[in-house]
Design a protein around this motif. Structure first.
Motif, PDB file in Angstrom:
ATOM      1  N   PRO A 197     -41.006  60.414  68.887  1.00 25.41           N
ATOM      2  CA  PRO A 197     -41.909  61.568  68.909  1.00 25.41           C
ATOM      3  C   PRO A 197     -41.459  62.637  67.928  1.00 25.41           C
ATOM      4  CG  PRO A 197     -40.431  61.628  70.799  1.00 25.41           C
ATOM      5  CD  PRO A 197     -40.190  60.315  70.114  1.00 25.41           C
ATOM      6  N   GLU A 198     -42.428  63.234  67.250  1.00 24.04           N
ATOM      7  CA  GLU A 198     -42.123  64.355  66.373  1.00 24.04           C
ATOM      8  C   GLU A 198     -42.229  65.647  67.174  1.00 24.04           C
ATOM      9  OE1 GLU A 198     -44.473  64.435  62.890  1.00 24.04           O
ATOM     10  OE2 GLU A 198     -43.703  62.538  62.099  1.00 24.04           O
ATOM     11  N   PHE A 199     -41.379  66.615  66.830  1.00 16.61           N
ATOM     12  CA  PHE A 199     -41.351  67.901  67.520  1.00 16.61           C
ATOM     13  C   PHE A 199     -41.741  69.008  66.551  1.00 16.61           C
ATOM     14  CE2 PHE A 199     -38.623  65.154  69.944  1.00 16.61           C
ATOM     15  CZ  PHE A 199     -38.800  65.547  71.266  1.00 16.61           C
ATOM     16  N   ASP A 200     -42.563  69.926  67.049  1.00 15.18           N
ATOM     17  CA  ASP A 200     -42.904  71.089  66.236  1.00 15.18           C
ATOM     18  C   ASP A 200     -41.654  71.925  66.022  1.00 15.18           C
ATOM     19  OD1 ASP A 200     -45.573  70.444  66.028  1.00 15.18           O
ATOM     20  OD2 ASP A 200     -46.128  71.549  67.845  1.00 15.18           O
ATOM     21  N   THR A 201     -41.427  72.303  64.795  1.00 17.51           N
ATOM     22  CA  THR A 201     -40.268  73.139  64.472  1.00 17.51           C
ATOM     23  C   THR A 201     -40.729  74.507  64.002  1.00 17.51           C
ATOM     24  OG1 THR A 201     -40.254  72.176  62.246  1.00 17.51           O
ATOM     25  CG2 THR A 201     -38.810  71.176  63.860  1.00 17.51           C
ATOM     26  N   VAL A 202     -39.870  75.477  64.140  1.00 19.55           N
ATOM     27  CA  VAL A 202     -40.205  76.843  63.737  1.00 19.55           C
ATOM     28  C   VAL A 202     -40.335  76.915  62.222  1.00 19.55           C
ATOM     29  CG1 VAL A 202     -39.445  79.245  63.729  1.00 19.55           C
ATOM     30  CG2 VAL A 202     -38.980  77.791  65.718  1.00 19.55           C
ATOM     31  N   ASP A 203     -41.423  77.519  61.745  1.00 22.86           N
ATOM     32  CA  ASP A 203     -41.641  77.671  60.309  1.00 22.86           C
ATOM     33  C   ASP A 203     -40.793  78.838  59.808  1.00 22.86           C
ATOM     34  OD1 ASP A 203     -42.479  77.813  57.727  1.00 22.86           O
ATOM     35  OD2 ASP A 203     -44.609  78.095  58.183  1.00 22.86           O
ATOM     36  N   ILE A 204     -39.749  78.517  59.097  1.00 23.13           N
ATOM     37  CA  ILE A 204     -38.845  79.562  58.594  1.00 23.13           C
ATOM     38  C   ILE A 204     -39.075  79.813  57.104  1.00 23.13           C
ATOM     39  CG2 ILE A 204     -37.076  79.114  60.313  1.00 23.13           C
ATOM     40  CD1 ILE A 204     -35.599  77.402  58.268  1.00 23.13           C
ATOM     41  N   GLY A 205     -40.208  79.306  56.588  1.00 19.88           N
ATOM     42  CA  GLY A 205     -40.508  79.515  55.181  1.00 19.88           C
ATOM     43  C   GLY A 205     -39.675  78.633  54.271  1.00 19.88           C
ATOM     44  N   ALA A 206     -39.089  77.591  54.819  1.00 19.03           N
ATOM     45  CA  ALA A 206     -38.240  76.711  54.016  1.00 19.03           C
ATOM     46  C   ALA A 206     -39.084  75.739  53.202  1.00 19.03           C
ATOM     47  CB  ALA A 206     -37.296  75.928  54.931  1.00 19.03           C
ATOM     48  N   GLN A 207     -38.451  75.110  52.235  1.00 23.08           N
ATOM     49  CA  GLN A 207     -39.139  74.130  51.419  1.00 23.08           C
ATOM     50  C   GLN A 207     -39.456  72.892  52.251  1.00 23.08           C
ATOM     51  OE1 GLN A 207     -36.574  73.412  48.083  1.00 23.08           O
ATOM     52  NE2 GLN A 207     -36.952  75.407  47.150  1.00 23.08           N
ATOM     53  N   GLU A 208     -40.411  72.089  51.750  1.00 25.67           N
ATOM     54  CA  GLU A 208     -40.886  70.925  52.495  1.00 25.67           C
ATOM     55  C   GLU A 208     -39.755  69.952  52.819  1.00 25.67           C
ATOM     56  OE1 GLU A 208     -43.448  68.569  54.564  1.00 25.67           O
ATOM     57  OE2 GLU A 208     -43.823  70.573  53.743  1.00 25.67           O
TER      58      GLU A 208
ATOM     59  N   ILE B 173     -36.639  70.557  53.252  1.00 29.01           N
ATOM     60  CA  ILE B 173     -35.752  71.110  54.280  1.00 29.01           C
ATOM     61  C   ILE B 173     -36.399  70.989  55.655  1.00 29.01           C
ATOM     62  CG2 ILE B 173     -34.633  73.217  55.117  1.00 29.01           C
ATOM     63  CD1 ILE B 173     -34.331  74.091  52.231  1.00 29.01           C
ATOM     64  N   ARG B 174     -37.720  71.240  55.732  1.00 30.32           N
ATOM     65  CA  ARG B 174     -38.431  71.102  57.004  1.00 30.32           C
ATOM     66  C   ARG B 174     -38.391  69.654  57.490  1.00 30.32           C
ATOM     67  NH1 ARG B 174     -42.236  74.754  54.641  1.00 30.32           N
ATOM     68  NH2 ARG B 174     -43.653  73.026  54.155  1.00 30.32           N
ATOM     69  N   GLU B 175     -38.544  68.721  56.556  1.00 28.19           N
ATOM     70  CA  GLU B 175     -38.487  67.306  56.924  1.00 28.19           C
ATOM     71  C   GLU B 175     -37.097  66.934  57.439  1.00 28.19           C
ATOM     72  OE1 GLU B 175     -39.681  65.114  53.513  1.00 28.19           O
ATOM     73  OE2 GLU B 175     -41.816  65.629  53.707  1.00 28.19           O
ATOM     74  N   ASP B 176     -36.065  67.538  56.844  1.00 19.72           N
ATOM     75  CA  ASP B 176     -34.693  67.264  57.277  1.00 19.72           C
ATOM     76  C   ASP B 176     -34.468  67.790  58.693  1.00 19.72           C
ATOM     77  OD1 ASP B 176     -31.991  66.309  56.661  1.00 19.72           O
ATOM     78  OD2 ASP B 176     -31.427  68.412  56.774  1.00 19.72           O
ATOM     79  N   ILE B 177     -35.023  68.979  58.975  1.00 19.64           N
ATOM     80  CA  ILE B 177     -34.911  69.551  60.321  1.00 19.64           C
ATOM     81  C   ILE B 177     -35.642  68.662  61.337  1.00 19.64           C
ATOM     82  CG2 ILE B 177     -35.553  71.515  61.780  1.00 19.64           C
ATOM     83  CD1 ILE B 177     -35.196  73.304  59.316  1.00 19.64           C
ATOM     84  N   GLN B 178     -36.805  68.171  60.936  1.00 15.34           N
ATOM     85  CA  GLN B 178     -37.590  67.302  61.817  1.00 15.34           C
ATOM     86  C   GLN B 178     -36.817  66.032  62.163  1.00 15.34           C
ATOM     87  OE1 GLN B 178     -39.941  66.234  64.320  1.00 15.34           O
ATOM     88  NE2 GLN B 178     -41.054  67.762  63.114  1.00 15.34           N
TER      89      GLN B 178
ATOM     90  N   LEU C 156     -31.669  64.135  67.706  1.00 19.28           N
ATOM     91  CA  LEU C 156     -31.124  64.829  68.869  1.00 19.28           C
ATOM     92  C   LEU C 156     -31.796  64.351  70.159  1.00 19.28           C
ATOM     93  CD1 LEU C 156     -30.763  68.503  67.555  1.00 19.28           C
ATOM     94  CD2 LEU C 156     -28.907  67.006  68.329  1.00 19.28           C
ATOM     95  N   TYR C 157     -33.126  64.196  70.096  1.00 17.48           N
ATOM     96  CA  TYR C 157     -33.838  63.760  71.297  1.00 17.48           C
ATOM     97  C   TYR C 157     -33.451  62.332  71.667  1.00 17.48           C
ATOM     98  CZ  TYR C 157     -37.498  62.889  74.688  1.00 17.48           C
ATOM     99  OH  TYR C 157     -38.161  62.583  75.850  1.00 17.48           O
TER     100      TYR C 157
END
Length: 334
Positions: A34-45, A47-52, A58-59
């Motif tokens: 499952p994908e989780f919504d992450t907080v938009d911190i204005g990071a580049q795409e 970086i957001r994919e890495d957080i995802q 983690l899950y």
């Protein structure tokens, strides 16, 4: 979005269910996560994919370490109630599966450029969306199975599934019919001599845009074969494709034994009426044999004409043959 929320619920329910059933860590890792919504911190795409990805990991590790089966069961039941509620809301349908599939970066749509060349890039050029390809249909079927697996009562989406199946088959066929009807637009984008030469050479080698399209249509529509018959134009494409094999058989044996006719008829009977789906022919064996002969002559003539586009001199020599040979006995492809 609603689509991503449904996907999250389905994948999360199924991975919890797999954990409770005793699947190994390796098997859980191989499942869709499952994908989780992450907080938009204005990071580049990237970086957001890495957080995802880190959230997904983690899950997964949380589930691997979780030993409280009661808590996992309670959570799974809650998620199943949410999913069932979404799917049974008034006016709900499954047409969003088409939108979800069109967003899949691993799938490919068909465009006129795939057949006519990269020069075909106008906004009016027709396309076949990803969801109306055989791989797109497989992706839809696979996710439908995931939904059914996630629900406690798989009959909940049965009505939705039935209605979606009827609608999807119609729009799938209509998409290919619309694409075929506008296929000739590709000619308007051939503006240079080199582009026309490339096209002529491909046709001479029994390929080319139209031959390629005729080859692809039956394979892409085969996924729709079932109890309901496909439209007549699909069967016509099947007839034309059968001529390719018939022409090849006649070409290979036209200098062979006197039994060529019987051999050719036997080959045609394998695809004569009684076959199913897009490959079913509407012609009898003798009619297919006659059509195969004509198609062989047509293909061979194209191959003979193709060298004439190599240069002006070649075109001149080819045209000269028309007037220097007897029309009844000459060998000119014209």
């Amino acid at each position: 979005t609603a689509i991503s929320h449904i996907e999250h619920l389905v994948r999360r329910i199924n991975i919890i269910k797999a954990k409770l059933s005793g699947l190994t860590a390796q098997e859980l890792t191989a499942m869709g996560r499952p994908e989780f919504d992450t907080v938009d911190i204005g990071a580049q795409e990237d970086i957001r994919e890495d957080i995802q990805m880190k959230m997904e990991d983690l899950y997964l590790h949380y589930l691997l370490w979780q030993g409280d089966t009661m808590a996992m069961n309670q959570k799974m039941n809650t998620l199943q109630q949410w999913l069932a509620r979404i799917l049974t809301m008034e006016g709900a349908d499954l047409k969003w599966l088409v939108v979800r599939t069109n967003m899949d970066p691993d799938l490919k749509s068909y465009t006129l450029a795939d057949f006519w060349g990269k020069s075909v890039d106008g906004p009016e050029a027709k396309i076949i969306p990803k969801s109306f390809t055989s791989k797109g249909k497989q992706a839809i079927d696979d996710f439908m199975l995931e939904i059914e697996s996630a629900l406690t009562d798989s009959l909940i989406p049965a009505g939705l599934k039935r209605e979606f199946g009827k609608w999807y088959k119609k729009v799938y066929i209509d998409a290919w019919l619309d694409f075929t009807a506008g296929f000739g637009l590709g000619l308007d984008y051939l503006r240079t001599r080199e582009q026309w030469q490339t096209l002529a050479n491909s046709v001479g080698h029994k390929k080319g845009p139209y031959f390629s399209l005729l080859d692809i249509i039956p394979r892409e529509l085969a996924a729709l074969e079932g109890k309901e018959e496909l439209p007549q134009w699909v069967n016509l494409v099947g007839d034309i494709n059968a001529l390719f094999g018939q022409a090849a058989t006649l070409r290979a044996r036209k200098k062979g034994s006197s039994g060529v006719i019987d051999a050719a008829v036997s080959r045609v009977k394998a695809i004569a009426p009684g076959a199913s789906g897009a490959a079913a022919t509407q012609l009898d064996a003798q009619a297919m044999l006659k059509a195969g002969k004509s198609f062989m002559i047509y293909q061979d003539s194209l191959a003979a004409v193709a060298p004439g586009v190599a240069s002006q001199r070649a075109a001149f020599d080819l045209a000269t043959e028309i007037y220097s040979q007897d029309p009844a006995t000459g060998e000119s492809p014209f």
